[in-house]
Design a protein around this motif. Structure first.
Motif, PDB file in Angstrom:
ATOM      1  N   ALA A 269      22.054  25.437  -2.302  1.00  0.00           N
ATOM      2  CA  ALA A 269      23.480  25.644  -2.070  1.00  0.00           C
ATOM      3  C   ALA A 269      23.928  24.969  -0.775  1.00  0.00           C
ATOM      4  CB  ALA A 269      23.805  27.140  -2.031  1.00  0.00           C
ATOM      5  N   THR A 270      23.039  24.885   0.203  1.00  0.00           N
ATOM      6  CA  THR A 270      23.405  24.246   1.459  1.00  0.00           C
ATOM      7  C   THR A 270      23.123  22.747   1.463  1.00  0.00           C
ATOM      8  OG1 THR A 270      21.263  24.766   2.463  1.00  0.00           O
ATOM      9  CG2 THR A 270      23.045  26.334   2.823  1.00  0.00           C
ATOM     10  N   ARG A 271      22.073  22.317   0.761  1.00  0.00           N
ATOM     11  CA  ARG A 271      21.670  20.906   0.771  1.00  0.00           C
ATOM     12  C   ARG A 271      22.139  20.123  -0.448  1.00  0.00           C
ATOM     13  NH1 ARG A 271      15.432  21.627   2.808  1.00  0.00           N
ATOM     14  NH2 ARG A 271      15.972  22.583   4.788  1.00  0.00           N
ATOM     15  N   GLY A 272      22.536  20.830  -1.480  1.00  0.00           N
ATOM     16  CA  GLY A 272      22.945  20.177  -2.715  1.00  0.00           C
ATOM     17  C   GLY A 272      21.817  20.143  -3.725  1.00  0.00           C
ATOM     18  N   GLY A 273      22.174  19.902  -4.980  1.00  0.00           N
ATOM     19  CA  GLY A 273      21.185  19.788  -6.032  1.00  0.00           C
ATOM     20  C   GLY A 273      20.960  21.050  -6.826  1.00  0.00           C
ATOM     21  N   GLY A 274      21.677  22.105  -6.508  1.00  0.00           N
ATOM     22  CA  GLY A 274      21.520  23.359  -7.232  1.00  0.00           C
ATOM     23  C   GLY A 274      22.634  23.564  -8.239  1.00  0.00           C
ATOM     24  N   PRO A 275      22.606  24.700  -8.912  1.00  0.00           N
ATOM     25  CA  PRO A 275      23.666  24.991  -9.878  1.00  0.00           C
ATOM     26  C   PRO A 275      24.987  25.278  -9.167  1.00  0.00           C
ATOM     27  CG  PRO A 275      22.217  26.878  -9.652  1.00  0.00           C
ATOM     28  CD  PRO A 275      21.617  25.766  -8.844  1.00  0.00           C
ATOM     29  N   PRO A 276      26.109  25.003  -9.835  1.00  0.00           N
ATOM     30  CA  PRO A 276      27.402  25.310  -9.212  1.00  0.00           C
ATOM     31  C   PRO A 276      27.576  26.816  -9.052  1.00  0.00           C
ATOM     32  CG  PRO A 276      27.711  24.586 -11.480  1.00  0.00           C
ATOM     33  CD  PRO A 276      26.253  24.428 -11.161  1.00  0.00           C
ATOM     34  N   TYR A 277      28.339  27.203  -8.053  1.00  0.00           N
ATOM     35  CA  TYR A 277      28.593  28.623  -7.817  1.00  0.00           C
ATOM     36  C   TYR A 277      29.990  28.792  -7.253  1.00  0.00           C
ATOM     37  CZ  TYR A 277      27.606  27.585  -2.908  1.00  0.00           C
ATOM     38  OH  TYR A 277      27.631  27.054  -1.644  1.00  0.00           O
ATOM     39  N   ARG A 278      30.462  30.026  -7.276  1.00  0.00           N
ATOM     40  CA  ARG A 278      31.748  30.387  -6.675  1.00  0.00           C
ATOM     41  C   ARG A 278      31.480  31.459  -5.637  1.00  0.00           C
ATOM     42  NH1 ARG A 278      35.939  31.170 -11.640  1.00  0.00           N
ATOM     43  NH2 ARG A 278      36.693  29.050 -11.547  1.00  0.00           N
ATOM     44  N   LYS A 279      32.402  31.593  -4.714  1.00  0.00           N
ATOM     45  CA  LYS A 279      32.257  32.632  -3.696  1.00  0.00           C
ATOM     46  C   LYS A 279      33.202  33.786  -4.030  1.00  0.00           C
ATOM     47  CE  LYS A 279      30.579  31.866   0.138  1.00  0.00           C
ATOM     48  NZ  LYS A 279      29.503  31.842   1.016  1.00  0.00           N
ATOM     49  N   PHE A 280      32.699  34.982  -3.918  1.00  0.00           N
ATOM     50  CA  PHE A 280      33.498  36.195  -3.991  1.00  0.00           C
ATOM     51  C   PHE A 280      33.342  36.849  -2.636  1.00  0.00           C
ATOM     52  CE2 PHE A 280      34.080  40.733  -4.960  1.00  0.00           C
ATOM     53  CZ  PHE A 280      35.347  40.671  -5.492  1.00  0.00           C
ATOM     54  N   GLY A 281      34.273  36.543  -1.745  1.00  0.00           N
ATOM     55  CA  GLY A 281      34.104  36.937  -0.349  1.00  0.00           C
ATOM     56  C   GLY A 281      32.942  36.128   0.201  1.00  0.00           C
ATOM     57  N   PRO A 282      31.979  36.790   0.831  1.00  0.00           N
ATOM     58  CA  PRO A 282      30.830  36.050   1.367  1.00  0.00           C
ATOM     59  C   PRO A 282      29.712  35.833   0.342  1.00  0.00           C
ATOM     60  CG  PRO A 282      30.689  38.340   2.013  1.00  0.00           C
ATOM     61  CD  PRO A 282      31.996  38.181   1.260  1.00  0.00           C
ATOM     62  N   ARG A 283      29.871  36.418  -0.843  1.00  0.00           N
ATOM     63  CA  ARG A 283      28.788  36.429  -1.832  1.00  0.00           C
ATOM     64  C   ARG A 283      28.927  35.299  -2.849  1.00  0.00           C
ATOM     65  NH1 ARG A 283      26.779  41.661  -5.053  1.00  0.00           N
ATOM     66  NH2 ARG A 283      26.332  42.177  -2.904  1.00  0.00           N
ATOM     67  N   PRO A 284      27.884  34.468  -3.004  1.00  0.00           N
ATOM     68  CA  PRO A 284      27.911  33.440  -4.047  1.00  0.00           C
ATOM     69  C   PRO A 284      27.632  34.068  -5.411  1.00  0.00           C
ATOM     70  CG  PRO A 284      25.857  33.311  -2.846  1.00  0.00           C
ATOM     71  CD  PRO A 284      26.678  34.378  -2.190  1.00  0.00           C
ATOM     72  N   LEU A 285      28.405  33.643  -6.400  1.00  0.00           N
ATOM     73  CA  LEU A 285      28.206  34.097  -7.777  1.00  0.00           C
ATOM     74  C   LEU A 285      28.006  32.883  -8.667  1.00  0.00           C
ATOM     75  CD1 LEU A 285      30.987  36.836  -8.077  1.00  0.00           C
ATOM     76  CD2 LEU A 285      28.538  37.179  -7.667  1.00  0.00           C
ATOM     77  N   TYR A 286      27.032  32.975  -9.532  1.00  0.00           N
ATOM     78  CA  TYR A 286      26.684  31.886 -10.440  1.00  0.00           C
ATOM     79  C   TYR A 286      27.083  32.267 -11.857  1.00  0.00           C
ATOM     80  CZ  TYR A 286      23.765  30.228  -6.606  1.00  0.00           C
ATOM     81  OH  TYR A 286      23.318  29.796  -5.395  1.00  0.00           O
ATOM     82  N   ARG A 287      27.749  31.355 -12.556  1.00  0.00           N
ATOM     83  CA  ARG A 287      28.053  31.548 -13.970  1.00  0.00           C
ATOM     84  C   ARG A 287      26.755  31.275 -14.730  1.00  0.00           C
ATOM     85  NH1 ARG A 287      29.264  28.079 -17.873  1.00  0.00           N
ATOM     86  NH2 ARG A 287      30.345  28.911 -19.697  1.00  0.00           N
ATOM     87  N   TRP A 288      26.347  32.196 -15.582  1.00  0.00           N
ATOM     88  CA  TRP A 288      25.066  32.103 -16.254  1.00  0.00           C
ATOM     89  C   TRP A 288      24.925  30.789 -17.036  1.00  0.00           C
ATOM     90  CZ3 TRP A 288      20.292  32.754 -16.263  1.00  0.00           C
ATOM     91  CH2 TRP A 288      19.513  32.685 -17.401  1.00  0.00           C
TER      92      TRP A 288
ATOM     93  N   LEU B  89      21.948  28.048 -16.341  1.00  0.00           N
ATOM     94  CA  LEU B  89      21.008  27.711 -17.406  1.00  0.00           C
ATOM     95  C   LEU B  89      21.059  26.211 -17.720  1.00  0.00           C
ATOM     96  CD1 LEU B  89      18.919  28.984 -19.236  1.00  0.00           C
ATOM     97  CD2 LEU B  89      20.741  29.483 -20.866  1.00  0.00           C
ATOM     98  N   GLU B  90      22.262  25.644 -17.715  1.00  0.00           N
ATOM     99  CA  GLU B  90      22.402  24.201 -17.942  1.00  0.00           C
ATOM    100  C   GLU B  90      21.736  23.406 -16.821  1.00  0.00           C
ATOM    101  OE1 GLU B  90      26.030  20.964 -18.194  1.00  0.00           O
ATOM    102  OE2 GLU B  90      26.396  22.992 -18.926  1.00  0.00           O
ATOM    103  N   TRP B  91      21.903  23.862 -15.579  1.00  0.00           N
ATOM    104  CA  TRP B  91      21.265  23.203 -14.434  1.00  0.00           C
ATOM    105  C   TRP B  91      19.746  23.224 -14.584  1.00  0.00           C
ATOM    106  CZ3 TRP B  91      18.111  25.848 -10.918  1.00  0.00           C
ATOM    107  CH2 TRP B  91      17.646  25.074  -9.841  1.00  0.00           C
ATOM    108  N   ALA B  92      19.205  24.405 -14.917  1.00  0.00           N
ATOM    109  CA  ALA B  92      17.751  24.537 -15.052  1.00  0.00           C
ATOM    110  C   ALA B  92      17.232  23.668 -16.192  1.00  0.00           C
ATOM    111  CB  ALA B  92      17.376  26.004 -15.272  1.00  0.00           C
ATOM    112  N   SER B  93      17.931  23.647 -17.297  1.00  0.00           N
ATOM    113  CA  SER B  93      17.522  22.816 -18.437  1.00  0.00           C
ATOM    114  C   SER B  93      17.532  21.341 -18.068  1.00  0.00           C
ATOM    115  CB  SER B  93      18.442  23.055 -19.628  1.00  0.00           C
ATOM    116  OG  SER B  93      18.331  24.380 -20.079  1.00  0.00           O
ATOM    117  N   GLY B  94      18.501  20.956 -17.245  1.00  0.00           N
ATOM    118  CA  GLY B  94      18.601  19.568 -16.805  1.00  0.00           C
ATOM    119  C   GLY B  94      17.485  19.146 -15.864  1.00  0.00           C
TER     120      GLY B  94
END
Length: 92
Positions: free
Chosen positions: A37-56, A60-65
């Motif tokens: 999340a800090t260096r790049g190359g991970g799955p996309p995420y959104r922030k809910f306040g200070p907390r990152p949330l990942y759409r499943w 899963l698409e990131w991991a498959s890739g």
């Protein structure tokens, strides 16, 4: 054991995402997701306040890739690398 979400739109915390991906067969740690999340190359995420949330579905698409192509022998990988990145021959 974390339940694998039924919906691709489910939002998961970083720990839940790492657990669900691992349970699905993609072993990853929450710390790795944090680093990506800090260096790049991970799955996309959104922030809910200070907390990152990942759409499943995105996680899963990131991991498959990240999967390498299917191999039938160890020599196949060497052949594919030679074709994709052939060494240049210098002429004298």
């Amino acid at each position: 054991m974390t339940a694998i979400p039924q919906s691709d739109d489910a939002l998961l915390t970083r720990d839940q995402t790492a657990s669900a991906l691992t349970e699905k067969g993609f072993p990853v740690k929450a710390k790795t997701l944090a680093t990506k999340a800090t260096r790049g190359g991970g799955p996309p995420y959104r922030k809910f306040g200070p907390r990152p949330l990942y759409r499943w579905g995105d996680a899963l698409e990131w991991a498959s890739g990240m999967l390498a192509p299917v191999h039938h022998s160890t020599s196949e990988a060497d052949t594919i690398r030679a074709i994709v990145a052939p060494q240049t021959v210098k002429s004298t």
